[in-house]
Design an enzyme around this catalytic site. Structure first.
Site, short mmCIF file in Angstrom:
data_model
loop_
_atom_site.label_atom_id
_atom_site.label_comp_id
_atom_site.label_asym_id
_atom_site.label_seq_id
_atom_site.Cartn_x
_atom_site.Cartn_y
_atom_site.Cartn_z
N GLN A 71 -4.91 3.49 -0.74
CA GLN A 71 -5.59 3.56 0.55
C GLN A 71 -4.99 2.58 1.56
O GLN A 71 -4.31 1.61 1.19
CB GLN A 71 -7.08 3.24 0.39
CG GLN A 71 -7.89 4.39 -0.18
CD GLN A 71 -9.38 4.11 -0.12
OE1 GLN A 71 -9.93 3.50 -1.02
NE2 GLN A 71 -10.03 4.54 0.94
N HIS A 72 -5.30 2.84 2.81
CA HIS A 72 -5.11 1.91 3.93
C HIS A 72 -3.67 1.74 4.43
O HIS A 72 -3.47 1.31 5.55
CB HIS A 72 -5.64 0.52 3.61
CG HIS A 72 -7.03 0.47 3.08
ND1 HIS A 72 -8.11 1.02 3.75
CD2 HIS A 72 -7.53 -0.07 1.94
CE1 HIS A 72 -9.20 0.80 3.05
NE2 HIS A 72 -8.89 0.15 1.96
N ASP A 260 -6.98 6.69 -3.58
CA ASP A 260 -6.96 6.48 -5.03
C ASP A 260 -8.35 6.37 -5.64
O ASP A 260 -8.61 6.93 -6.71
CB ASP A 260 -6.10 5.27 -5.40
CG ASP A 260 -6.41 4.03 -4.58
OD1 ASP A 260 -7.36 4.04 -3.76
OD2 ASP A 260 -5.68 3.03 -4.74
#
Length: 501
Positions: A71-72, A260
């Site tokens: 992520q991110h 994830d």
């Protein structure tokens, strides 16, 4: 027997699983490493994906593919689809100051945090994409000026599989979008004002798809390498309207993919009342919920999941690598570390490790360091230190479990997953720290499995993902030892008091 592929492009590696779409039976798999570091050229992810696919025997016989990713991470593209700079990963903390600035701009103290929680479901910390965009705008203005589109790691890989057919073809899902800081789980819409606040202007972002909505089709050239789009030296494709025709290409659907943690929840079949504790590169504690969360303290991130529900989540930066660090310090492997930890008594006779080895996200202390408390002649043994390391990482995760309960999460069972959960010491000590039974599924690639299950959902249709059995799960039960968390809390608060001072 239709087959589907699930891809997990994580911080450390790329994993590919090929499964039967109807039963979930594993047919074959492959993996390839990623480079170390907190910023990575996305070309390395693409190279690893191709290598993992090759090791898995290729994708010629699959009907659908989905990608789950860390992520991110901030992937910035210019107008031609070229990567502007190496992607900043979730664990890159250089944007901590940017996160503080964004919150302060929304209001002083509690008011700023509450405004962000209500707008985007979460209070920004250094991990979030929005904070990295603010950092880019402030520290690399020339690169920021080149940005025409911003996406996440899984979005970029899905786009590459589709043949990189132009920025307008970027796709994502609500689970990963909810970690950007500029998409609202409450409304299901982008918050353009927050994106503009972060970067200074509006750019292209991926279209957010529904849980089983196709993101396109596989371009047969993408993995074959013939005229395939590239990154860096071989550059993205020409911006054609779609993938070139090829044998069987029409049948290979691309799922929307997800982050994830949302994929892991899907991989283990988590539903309302389940809490998943994942001991991976990061530590995560997340629950499947029917309503969105908005925690103004910032402890709980109000993410969305991959099924249309929500995924309130607490994340720590330090998890499985705490075990790696302790094993290196003691000169043992992970199996020997577990044996040492189980040889020491619960509570390690008062030895406590606060495992902020790379700063920390929860609590938000990006510059903090790890510490050991209660070191005496009695506790100066390898077994005590091993036990303190395991208990320390579990206590940090237990704090997350408490935070979810405080937000109203229902905890019917705890599912323990991730690479660190393979440690026998982690599995046996967890119920003593968490204060409840723990179910440990067999070691597996649950993020990749979740992506594969999503791919099967896309391929087979239906109102819900196919039901795949979770065989071989073991339950671990132990008498709770409250003293472990009590000592840890005192040591943790001492560290935080020093940090604030």
């Amino acid at each position: 027997m239709p087959l589907v592929a699930g891809i997990d492009s994580s911080t450390q590696s790329c994993k590919v699983v090929i499964r039967d779409a109807e039963t979930g039976a594993l047919v074959r798999q492959g993996r390839a490493p990623h480079p170390d570091g907190t910023e990575v050229d996305p070309a390395a992810w693409w190279a690893a994906l191709r290598a993992a696919v090759a090791e898995a025997g290729g994708l010629a016989d699959v009907v659908a593919i989905s990608v789950a990713g860390q992520q991110h991470g901030m992937v910035c593209l210019d107008e031609a689809g070229e990567v502007v700079r190496p992607a900043l990963l979730w664990n890159d903390t250089r944007s901590a100051g940017a996160a503080s600035d964004l919150v302060a701009e929304a209001g002083d103290g509690e008011a700023g945090r509450r405004a962000w929680a209500e707008a985007a479901g979460s209070v920004p910390v250094a991990s979030f994409t929005a904070t990295k965009l603010r950092w880019l705008a402030r520290h690399e203005p020339a690169n920021a000026a080149r940005v025409a589109a911003v996406c996440l790691p899984h979005d970029w890989l899905t786009w590459r599989l589709a043949g990189a057919p132009g920025l307008a073809a970027l796709r994502t899902d609500r689970g990963d979008a909810s970690g950007t800081g500029y998409w609202s789980p409450h409304t299901g819409d982008y918050r353009w004002d927050l994106l503009e606040q972060a970067l200074g202007r509006r750019v292209t972002v991926p279209t957010v798809l529904g849980p089983a909505e196709p993101a396109g089709r596989l371009d047969p050239r993408a993995l074959a390498g013939a005229d395939g789009p590239g990154s860096g030296a071989d550059g993205p494709g020409s911006g054609a309207d779609g993938p070139a025709p090829g044998a069987g290409a029409a049948a290979v659907l691309l799922g929307p993919g997800t982050g994830d943690n949302a994929a892991a929840a899907l991989g283990v079949g988590a539903g309302p009342g389940d809490v998943v504790v994942s001991v991976g590169t990061s530590g995560t504690v997340f629950a499947v919920a029917d309503t969105p969360a908005a925690d103004p303290s910032g402890t709980v991130a109000g993410f969305a999941d991959a099924t249309g529900r929500f995924l309130p989540l607490v994340c720590t930066l330090n998890a499985a690598r705490v075990l790696d660090a302790a094993a290196t310090l003691l000169g043992v492997d992970l199996t020997e570390l577990a044996e040492l930890a189980l040889a020491a008594p619960p509570g390690a006779d008062g030895l406590v490790m606060v495992p902020y080895l790379e700063g920390e996200r929860t609590p938000n202390r990006p510059d903090a360091t790890g510490s050991v408390h209660g070191l005496t002649l009695r506790t100066s043994t390898p077994a005590h230190l091993a036990r303190a390391a395991v208990e320390g990482l579990l206590c940090a995760l237990a704090d997350g479990l408490d935070a979810l309960r405080a937000q109203g999460a229902r905890v019917d069972r705890v599912l323990l997953v991730g690479g660190g959960a393979r440690s026998l010491a982690v599995r046996r000590i967890a119920p003593q720290v968490f204060g409840c039974p723990v179910v440990a599924p067999p070691a597996g690639e649950y993020v990749a499995d979740g992506a594969a299950r999503q791919a099967a959902w896309v391929a087979l249709g239906g109102a819900a993902p196919p039901s795949w059995p979770l065989a071989g799960a073991q339950e671990y039960v132990a008498e709770p030892v409250p003293a472990i968390r009590e000592r840890y809390a005192r040591a943790r608060d001492h560290v935080l008091d020093q940090f604030v001072a």
